[in-house]
Motif scaffolding. Sequence first.
Motif, PDB file in Angstrom:
ATOM      1  N   VAL A 105      -8.354 -32.644  -8.621  1.00 61.41           N
ATOM      2  CA  VAL A 105      -8.674 -33.146  -9.967  1.00 61.41           C
ATOM      3  C   VAL A 105      -8.217 -32.127 -10.999  1.00 61.41           C
ATOM      4  O   VAL A 105      -8.017 -30.944 -10.676  1.00 61.41           O
ATOM      5  CB  VAL A 105     -10.193 -33.398 -10.156  1.00 61.41           C
ATOM      6  N   GLU A 106      -8.051 -32.569 -12.222  1.00 61.96           N
ATOM      7  CA  GLU A 106      -7.782 -31.651 -13.325  1.00 61.96           C
ATOM      8  C   GLU A 106      -9.101 -31.199 -13.922  1.00 61.96           C
ATOM      9  O   GLU A 106      -9.920 -32.024 -14.331  1.00 61.96           O
ATOM     10  CB  GLU A 106      -6.906 -32.319 -14.389  1.00 61.96           C
ATOM     11  N   LEU A 107      -9.287 -29.905 -13.974  1.00 59.73           N
ATOM     12  CA  LEU A 107     -10.534 -29.342 -14.499  1.00 59.73           C
ATOM     13  C   LEU A 107     -10.474 -29.112 -15.997  1.00 59.73           C
ATOM     14  O   LEU A 107     -11.523 -29.033 -16.653  1.00 59.73           O
ATOM     15  CB  LEU A 107     -10.839 -28.015 -13.801  1.00 59.73           C
ATOM     16  N   PHE A 108      -9.264 -29.015 -16.563  1.00 54.40           N
ATOM     17  CA  PHE A 108      -9.107 -28.725 -17.983  1.00 54.40           C
ATOM     18  C   PHE A 108      -8.182 -29.732 -18.654  1.00 54.40           C
ATOM     19  O   PHE A 108      -7.268 -30.274 -18.028  1.00 54.40           O
ATOM     20  CB  PHE A 108      -8.531 -27.313 -18.187  1.00 54.40           C
ATOM     21  N   LEU A 113     -18.390 -26.885 -13.317  1.00 52.66           N
ATOM     22  CA  LEU A 113     -18.880 -25.632 -13.887  1.00 52.66           C
ATOM     23  C   LEU A 113     -20.302 -25.326 -13.442  1.00 52.66           C
ATOM     24  O   LEU A 113     -20.635 -24.182 -13.131  1.00 52.66           O
ATOM     25  CB  LEU A 113     -18.805 -25.687 -15.419  1.00 52.66           C
ATOM     26  N   ALA A 114     -21.160 -26.356 -13.415  1.00 50.12           N
ATOM     27  CA  ALA A 114     -22.546 -26.128 -13.000  1.00 50.12           C
ATOM     28  C   ALA A 114     -22.600 -25.612 -11.571  1.00 50.12           C
ATOM     29  O   ALA A 114     -23.362 -24.683 -11.253  1.00 50.12           O
ATOM     30  CB  ALA A 114     -23.347 -27.427 -13.129  1.00 50.12           C
ATOM     31  N   PRO A 165     -13.916 -33.944 -17.922  1.00 50.86           N
ATOM     32  CA  PRO A 165     -15.202 -34.382 -17.344  1.00 50.86           C
ATOM     33  C   PRO A 165     -15.484 -33.774 -15.972  1.00 50.86           C
ATOM     34  O   PRO A 165     -16.598 -33.330 -15.697  1.00 50.86           O
ATOM     35  CB  PRO A 165     -15.029 -35.904 -17.272  1.00 50.86           C
ATOM     36  N   ALA A 166     -14.457 -33.722 -15.116  1.00 51.14           N
ATOM     37  CA  ALA A 166     -14.655 -33.104 -13.794  1.00 51.14           C
ATOM     38  C   ALA A 166     -14.949 -31.617 -13.917  1.00 51.14           C
ATOM     39  O   ALA A 166     -15.711 -31.044 -13.129  1.00 51.14           O
ATOM     40  CB  ALA A 166     -13.418 -33.329 -12.930  1.00 51.14           C
ATOM     41  N   GLY A 167     -14.349 -30.978 -14.931  1.00 50.17           N
ATOM     42  CA  GLY A 167     -14.592 -29.560 -15.150  1.00 50.17           C
ATOM     43  C   GLY A 167     -16.024 -29.265 -15.533  1.00 50.17           C
ATOM     44  O   GLY A 167     -16.605 -28.263 -15.091  1.00 50.17           O
ATOM     45  N   ALA A 171     -13.420 -21.470 -18.754  1.00 54.73           N
ATOM     46  CA  ALA A 171     -14.316 -22.499 -19.279  1.00 54.73           C
ATOM     47  C   ALA A 171     -15.120 -21.977 -20.465  1.00 54.73           C
ATOM     48  O   ALA A 171     -15.353 -22.693 -21.439  1.00 54.73           O
ATOM     49  CB  ALA A 171     -15.256 -22.990 -18.175  1.00 54.73           C
ATOM     50  N   GLU A 172     -15.530 -20.719 -20.412  1.00 53.25           N
ATOM     51  CA  GLU A 172     -16.382 -20.157 -21.456  1.00 53.25           C
ATOM     52  C   GLU A 172     -15.589 -19.677 -22.665  1.00 53.25           C
ATOM     53  O   GLU A 172     -16.105 -19.678 -23.788  1.00 53.25           O
ATOM     54  CB  GLU A 172     -17.209 -19.006 -20.878  1.00 53.25           C
ATOM     55  N   THR A 173     -14.346 -19.269 -22.464  1.00 51.39           N
ATOM     56  CA  THR A 173     -13.541 -18.763 -23.588  1.00 51.39           C
ATOM     57  C   THR A 173     -12.594 -19.806 -24.158  1.00 51.39           C
ATOM     58  O   THR A 173     -12.209 -19.728 -25.318  1.00 51.39           O
ATOM     59  CB  THR A 173     -12.707 -17.543 -23.161  1.00 51.39           C
ATOM     60  N   GLY A 174     -12.210 -20.790 -23.322  1.00 48.66           N
ATOM     61  CA  GLY A 174     -11.250 -21.795 -23.774  1.00 48.66           C
ATOM     62  C   GLY A 174      -9.843 -21.257 -23.910  1.00 48.66           C
ATOM     63  O   GLY A 174      -8.981 -21.901 -24.506  1.00 48.66           O
ATOM     64  N   SER A 175      -9.586 -20.107 -23.338  1.00 49.63           N
ATOM     65  CA  SER A 175      -8.290 -19.448 -23.511  1.00 49.63           C
ATOM     66  C   SER A 175      -7.930 -18.651 -22.261  1.00 49.63           C
ATOM     67  O   SER A 175      -8.747 -17.877 -21.756  1.00 49.63           O
ATOM     68  CB  SER A 175      -8.331 -18.508 -24.724  1.00 49.63           C
ATOM     69  N   ILE A 176      -6.698 -18.846 -21.768  1.00 51.86           N
ATOM     70  CA  ILE A 176      -6.221 -18.074 -20.631  1.00 51.86           C
ATOM     71  C   ILE A 176      -6.151 -16.593 -20.988  1.00 51.86           C
ATOM     72  O   ILE A 176      -6.551 -15.718 -20.212  1.00 51.86           O
ATOM     73  CB  ILE A 176      -4.840 -18.582 -20.177  1.00 51.86           C
TER      74      ILE A 176
END
Length: 286
Positions: free
Chosen positions: A45-48, A65-66, A59-61, A13-18
């Motif tokens: 749900v899809e998180l990404f 994340l919080a 949106p679910a991601g 989530a923070e890097t946007g990259s696997i």
Amino acid sequence: MDLTQLEMFNAVAETGSITAAAQRVHRVPSNLTTRIRQLEEDLGVELFIRENQRLRLAPAGHSFLAYSKRILELVAEAREVVSGDEPQGIFSLGSLESTAAVRIPDVLATFNQRYPKIQFDLATGPSGTMIDGVLEGTLSAAFVDGPVAHPSLEGMPVYREEMMIVAHAGHEEIRRAQQVNGASIYAFRANCSYRRHFESWFQADHAMPGKIHEMESYHGMLACVIAGAGLAMMPKRMLESMPGSHQVQAWPLGEKWRWINTWLIWRRGAKTRQLEAFTELLPRCE
């Protein structure tokens, strides 16, 4: 769902990259891809949102994340409590620019000296941006114009600010908004609570500002006011701290608008040991 999956999810989530996330958590990319897919299947749900080689939060991601950050923070806190160690880990603080500049430098210095194991980060911006950061979990706490009426937030008043209307040298005394109806003003972006306060001061007196020039700093505002290009509103202590303050005229707003309390806010039920240590150093606003 396990803690390792949450750590992987946060990294992606923070890097946007696997690939970048895999380097951060010291795993191979294929392992992250598999574990993230398993987490999504577990949650249903899809998180990404996957776009070419990049991933951005769905949106679910954003919502997850919080909670993920909060769970990992609580686990880290629990480990510290049972081990008896002093507070450590990341403490991300948000602040209004004026509060960061003139209110908390001494507090931050004491905090850093007393708790060297805490990794401290400071971000500044308008109240709206700071509140969003706390709600999203990117900030542990934030100084904002308060009180904040939100069911997911709690906090405490810390500083009482006297708000001044600032004009060029030689300007006649400003007692009410009608005297400067239509004047250009300098303010932060629309999500700044101080800007809304300034606009409300005009509206309450059945007046309106003219053009609103959005600025990124009080120093820029002051320079424009000195040049005679308009008016600004800022806390008295901030004004007095800036070079050039002697080149302007300033008066407190009318009594109803004169004082604003600055609050420290955090997510309800999420007062970590780092935050408790920080609040112990703060004054209490009466």
